[in-house]
Design a protein around this motif. Structure first.
Motif, PDB file in Angstrom:
ATOM      1  N   LYS A 227     110.302 114.510  31.628  1.00  0.00           N
ATOM      2  CA  LYS A 227     111.147 114.578  30.439  1.00  0.00           C
ATOM      3  C   LYS A 227     112.147 115.662  30.289  1.00  0.00           C
ATOM      4  O   LYS A 227     113.192 115.260  29.735  1.00  0.00           O
ATOM      5  CB  LYS A 227     110.150 114.686  29.191  1.00  0.00           C
ATOM      6  N   ARG A 228     111.751 116.857  30.740  1.00  0.00           N
ATOM      7  CA  ARG A 228     112.574 117.933  30.746  1.00  0.00           C
ATOM      8  C   ARG A 228     114.230 117.437  31.570  1.00  0.00           C
ATOM      9  O   ARG A 228     115.053 118.018  31.182  1.00  0.00           O
ATOM     10  CB  ARG A 228     112.105 119.093  31.337  1.00  0.00           C
ATOM     11  N   LEU A 229     113.755 116.979  32.741  1.00  0.00           N
ATOM     12  CA  LEU A 229     115.049 116.458  33.699  1.00  0.00           C
ATOM     13  C   LEU A 229     115.714 115.256  33.304  1.00  0.00           C
ATOM     14  O   LEU A 229     116.877 114.934  33.870  1.00  0.00           O
ATOM     15  CB  LEU A 229     114.495 116.467  34.951  1.00  0.00           C
ATOM     16  N   GLY A 230     115.101 114.672  32.105  1.00  0.00           N
ATOM     17  CA  GLY A 230     115.628 113.289  31.857  1.00  0.00           C
ATOM     18  C   GLY A 230     115.626 112.289  32.896  1.00  0.00           C
ATOM     19  O   GLY A 230     116.572 111.249  33.190  1.00  0.00           O
ATOM     20  N   MET A 231     114.430 112.348  33.753  1.00  0.00           N
ATOM     21  CA  MET A 231     113.975 111.348  34.742  1.00  0.00           C
ATOM     22  C   MET A 231     112.910 110.488  34.282  1.00  0.00           C
ATOM     23  O   MET A 231     111.998 111.006  33.615  1.00  0.00           O
ATOM     24  CB  MET A 231     114.131 112.110  36.079  1.00  0.00           C
ATOM     25  N   PRO A 232     112.904 109.447  35.189  1.00  0.00           N
ATOM     26  CA  PRO A 232     111.406 108.656  34.986  1.00  0.00           C
ATOM     27  C   PRO A 232     110.263 109.302  35.495  1.00  0.00           C
ATOM     28  O   PRO A 232     110.642 110.144  36.674  1.00  0.00           O
ATOM     29  CB  PRO A 232     111.652 107.395  35.423  1.00  0.00           C
ATOM     30  N   CYS A 233     109.363 109.056  35.049  1.00  0.00           N
ATOM     31  CA  CYS A 233     107.865 109.767  35.695  1.00  0.00           C
ATOM     32  C   CYS A 233     107.400 108.574  36.423  1.00  0.00           C
ATOM     33  O   CYS A 233     106.836 107.573  35.766  1.00  0.00           O
ATOM     34  CB  CYS A 233     107.015 110.354  34.758  1.00  0.00           C
ATOM     35  N   VAL A 234     106.897 108.476  37.610  1.00  0.00           N
ATOM     36  CA  VAL A 234     105.938 107.608  38.402  1.00  0.00           C
ATOM     37  C   VAL A 234     104.896 108.278  38.922  1.00  0.00           C
ATOM     38  O   VAL A 234     104.624 109.449  39.400  1.00  0.00           O
ATOM     39  CB  VAL A 234     106.789 107.295  39.471  1.00  0.00           C
ATOM     40  N   ASP A 235     103.785 107.739  38.669  1.00  0.00           N
ATOM     41  CA  ASP A 235     102.217 108.326  38.880  1.00  0.00           C
ATOM     42  C   ASP A 235     101.696 107.338  40.014  1.00  0.00           C
ATOM     43  O   ASP A 235     101.614 105.938  39.813  1.00  0.00           O
ATOM     44  CB  ASP A 235     101.226 108.094  37.804  1.00  0.00           C
ATOM     45  N   ALA A 236     101.745 107.540  41.240  1.00  0.00           N
ATOM     46  CA  ALA A 236     101.254 106.991  42.193  1.00  0.00           C
ATOM     47  C   ALA A 236      99.933 106.217  42.258  1.00  0.00           C
ATOM     48  O   ALA A 236      99.940 105.102  42.527  1.00  0.00           O
ATOM     49  CB  ALA A 236     101.329 107.815  43.535  1.00  0.00           C
ATOM     50  N   ASP A 237      99.000 106.994  41.572  1.00  0.00           N
ATOM     51  CA  ASP A 237      97.715 106.602  41.318  1.00  0.00           C
ATOM     52  C   ASP A 237      97.743 105.280  40.526  1.00  0.00           C
ATOM     53  O   ASP A 237      97.308 104.159  40.553  1.00  0.00           O
ATOM     54  CB  ASP A 237      96.715 107.277  40.757  1.00  0.00           C
ATOM     55  N   GLN A 238      98.496 105.270  39.283  1.00  0.00           N
ATOM     56  CA  GLN A 238      98.939 104.160  38.371  1.00  0.00           C
ATOM     57  C   GLN A 238      99.609 103.038  38.996  1.00  0.00           C
ATOM     58  O   GLN A 238      99.277 101.765  38.866  1.00  0.00           O
ATOM     59  CB  GLN A 238      99.496 104.485  37.224  1.00  0.00           C
ATOM     60  N   GLU A 239     100.480 103.266  40.102  1.00  0.00           N
ATOM     61  CA  GLU A 239     101.214 102.115  40.647  1.00  0.00           C
ATOM     62  C   GLU A 239      99.844 101.604  41.827  1.00  0.00           C
ATOM     63  O   GLU A 239     100.068 100.265  41.723  1.00  0.00           O
ATOM     64  CB  GLU A 239     102.252 102.588  41.807  1.00  0.00           C
ATOM     65  N   ILE A 240      99.266 102.305  42.388  1.00  0.00           N
ATOM     66  CA  ILE A 240      98.210 101.811  43.354  1.00  0.00           C
ATOM     67  C   ILE A 240      97.184 100.671  42.174  1.00  0.00           C
ATOM     68  O   ILE A 240      96.685  99.846  42.747  1.00  0.00           O
ATOM     69  CB  ILE A 240      97.458 102.898  43.919  1.00  0.00           C
ATOM     70  N   GLU A 241      96.648 101.448  41.131  1.00  0.00           N
ATOM     71  CA  GLU A 241      95.846 100.651  40.252  1.00  0.00           C
ATOM     72  C   GLU A 241      96.473  99.090  40.032  1.00  0.00           C
ATOM     73  O   GLU A 241      95.852  98.536  39.923  1.00  0.00           O
ATOM     74  CB  GLU A 241      95.453 101.368  39.278  1.00  0.00           C
ATOM     75  N   SER A 242      97.772  99.374  39.567  1.00  0.00           N
ATOM     76  CA  SER A 242      98.346  98.129  39.303  1.00  0.00           C
ATOM     77  C   SER A 242      98.394  97.031  40.411  1.00  0.00           C
ATOM     78  O   SER A 242      98.256  95.950  40.208  1.00  0.00           O
ATOM     79  CB  SER A 242      99.926  98.619  38.879  1.00  0.00           C
ATOM     80  N   GLN A 243      98.595  97.429  41.489  1.00  0.00           N
ATOM     81  CA  GLN A 243      98.628  96.584  42.828  1.00  0.00           C
ATOM     82  C   GLN A 243      97.334  96.045  43.016  1.00  0.00           C
ATOM     83  O   GLN A 243      97.175  95.053  43.660  1.00  0.00           O
ATOM     84  CB  GLN A 243      99.221  97.456  44.007  1.00  0.00           C
ATOM     85  N   ILE A 244      96.210  96.882  42.944  1.00  0.00           N
ATOM     86  CA  ILE A 244      94.874  96.617  43.492  1.00  0.00           C
ATOM     87  C   ILE A 244      94.105  95.978  42.237  1.00  0.00           C
ATOM     88  O   ILE A 244      93.296  95.186  42.410  1.00  0.00           O
ATOM     89  CB  ILE A 244      93.973  97.578  43.861  1.00  0.00           C
ATOM     90  N   GLY A 245      94.677  96.071  40.904  1.00  0.00           N
ATOM     91  CA  GLY A 245      94.013  95.176  40.025  1.00  0.00           C
ATOM     92  C   GLY A 245      92.674  96.056  39.440  1.00  0.00           C
ATOM     93  O   GLY A 245      91.936  95.101  38.678  1.00  0.00           O
ATOM     94  N   CYS A 246      92.467  96.964  39.746  1.00  0.00           N
ATOM     95  CA  CYS A 246      91.288  97.760  39.326  1.00  0.00           C
ATOM     96  C   CYS A 246      91.422  99.134  39.425  1.00  0.00           C
ATOM     97  O   CYS A 246      92.515  99.702  39.976  1.00  0.00           O
ATOM     98  CB  CYS A 246      90.007  97.439  40.154  1.00  0.00           C
ATOM     99  N   SER A 247      90.307 100.092  38.929  1.00  0.00           N
ATOM    100  CA  SER A 247      90.567 101.485  39.225  1.00  0.00           C
ATOM    101  C   SER A 247      90.303 101.976  40.515  1.00  0.00           C
ATOM    102  O   SER A 247      89.773 101.258  41.297  1.00  0.00           O
ATOM    103  CB  SER A 247      89.457 102.166  38.164  1.00  0.00           C
ATOM    104  N   ILE A 248      91.050 103.013  40.797  1.00  0.00           N
ATOM    105  CA  ILE A 248      90.498 103.672  42.067  1.00  0.00           C
ATOM    106  C   ILE A 248      89.292 104.011  42.296  1.00  0.00           C
ATOM    107  O   ILE A 248      88.815 103.435  43.555  1.00  0.00           O
ATOM    108  CB  ILE A 248      91.746 104.870  42.386  1.00  0.00           C
ATOM    109  N   ARG A 249      88.758 104.091  41.547  1.00  0.00           N
ATOM    110  CA  ARG A 249      87.136 104.811  41.526  1.00  0.00           C
ATOM    111  C   ARG A 249      86.410 103.455  42.121  1.00  0.00           C
ATOM    112  O   ARG A 249      85.833 103.536  42.984  1.00  0.00           O
ATOM    113  CB  ARG A 249      86.427 105.160  40.357  1.00  0.00           C
ATOM    114  N   GLU A 250      86.717 102.370  41.548  1.00  0.00           N
ATOM    115  CA  GLU A 250      86.121 100.762  41.561  1.00  0.00           C
ATOM    116  C   GLU A 250      86.377 100.493  43.120  1.00  0.00           C
ATOM    117  O   GLU A 250      85.376 100.061  43.776  1.00  0.00           O
ATOM    118  CB  GLU A 250      86.323 100.045  40.702  1.00  0.00           C
ATOM    119  N   TYR A 251      87.740 100.719  43.397  1.00  0.00           N
ATOM    120  CA  TYR A 251      88.247 100.364  44.728  1.00  0.00           C
ATOM    121  C   TYR A 251      87.534 100.926  45.916  1.00  0.00           C
ATOM    122  O   TYR A 251      87.066 100.498  46.991  1.00  0.00           O
ATOM    123  CB  TYR A 251      89.568 100.314  44.738  1.00  0.00           C
ATOM    124  N   PHE A 252      87.391 102.483  45.721  1.00  0.00           N
ATOM    125  CA  PHE A 252      86.746 103.291  46.652  1.00  0.00           C
ATOM    126  C   PHE A 252      85.295 102.725  46.697  1.00  0.00           C
ATOM    127  O   PHE A 252      84.946 102.643  47.797  1.00  0.00           O
ATOM    128  CB  PHE A 252      86.765 104.598  46.040  1.00  0.00           C
TER     129      PHE A 252
END
Length: 177
Positions: free
Chosen positions: A21-46
């Motif tokens: 927000k301070r730098l005026g850039m998008p924020c990307v969360d790798a864990d959210q991207e992974i959960e989006s791809q696997i279709g469940c929570s990381i904990r469930e996938y683990f």
């Protein structure tokens, strides 16, 4: 791209949102991207597929994310440094900031957390100390700069990182090393 690495609970996701927000850039969360791809929570996938399968997916996602040619702030998962491919991609393609938090500080912040599997053990502080001993050298190896988190608030961390980014000569249009 600016990437934040560090122990689970070191503040990567929170700091990444505020820094972006301070730098005026998008924020990307790798864990959210992974959960989006696997279709469940990381904990469930683990639990279902195991850590090794998760780490393989994580390598693919980190490769995809770090190939994006757009200024952004990337929050990584705490174990991202366990695979050499991730360390290589992050260090070569991003300006990496290590949010270095001591196990005692992390434990103090997260001692009431009932969600993180890491802390659902008999001695969570000892587990954090063991994780730190293994991962700290890997975080330091991949990072271009280390910020000691200690007890400062999010704004103080964001200010310290922003100052480091400025000193490194990075701008919104050029955020790789």
């Amino acid at each position: 791209m600016i990437a934040l690495v560090g122990m689970p609970g070191s503040g990567k996701s929170t700091v990444a949102r505020h820094l972006a927000k301070r730098l005026g850039m998008p924020c990307v969360d790798a864990d959210q991207e992974i959960e989006s791809q696997i279709g469940c929570s990381i904990r469930e996938y683990f639990e279902e597929c195991g850590e090794d399968a998760f780490r393989t997916i994580e390598v693919d996602v980190i490769d995809q994310l770090t190939r994006r040619n757009q200024p952004s702030v990337l929050a990584t998962g705490g174990g991202v440094v366990l695979r050499s491919e991730n360390r290589d991609h992050l260090h070569a393609r991003c300006y990496v900031i290590y949010l270095r938090a001591q196990p005692e500080d992390i434990y103090r912040r997260l001692r009431h957390d009932r969600v993180r599997p890491l802390l659902q053990v008999r001695d969570p502080l000892q587990a954090l100390k063991q994780l730190y001993a293994l991962r700290d050298p890997l975080y330091r190896d991949v990072a271009h700069h280390t910020i000691e988190t200690g007890r400062p608030n999010v704004n103080a961390l964001v200010n310290a990182i922003a100052m480091q980014i400025e000193m490194a000569g990075l701008t919104n249009s050029d955020s790789a090393p």
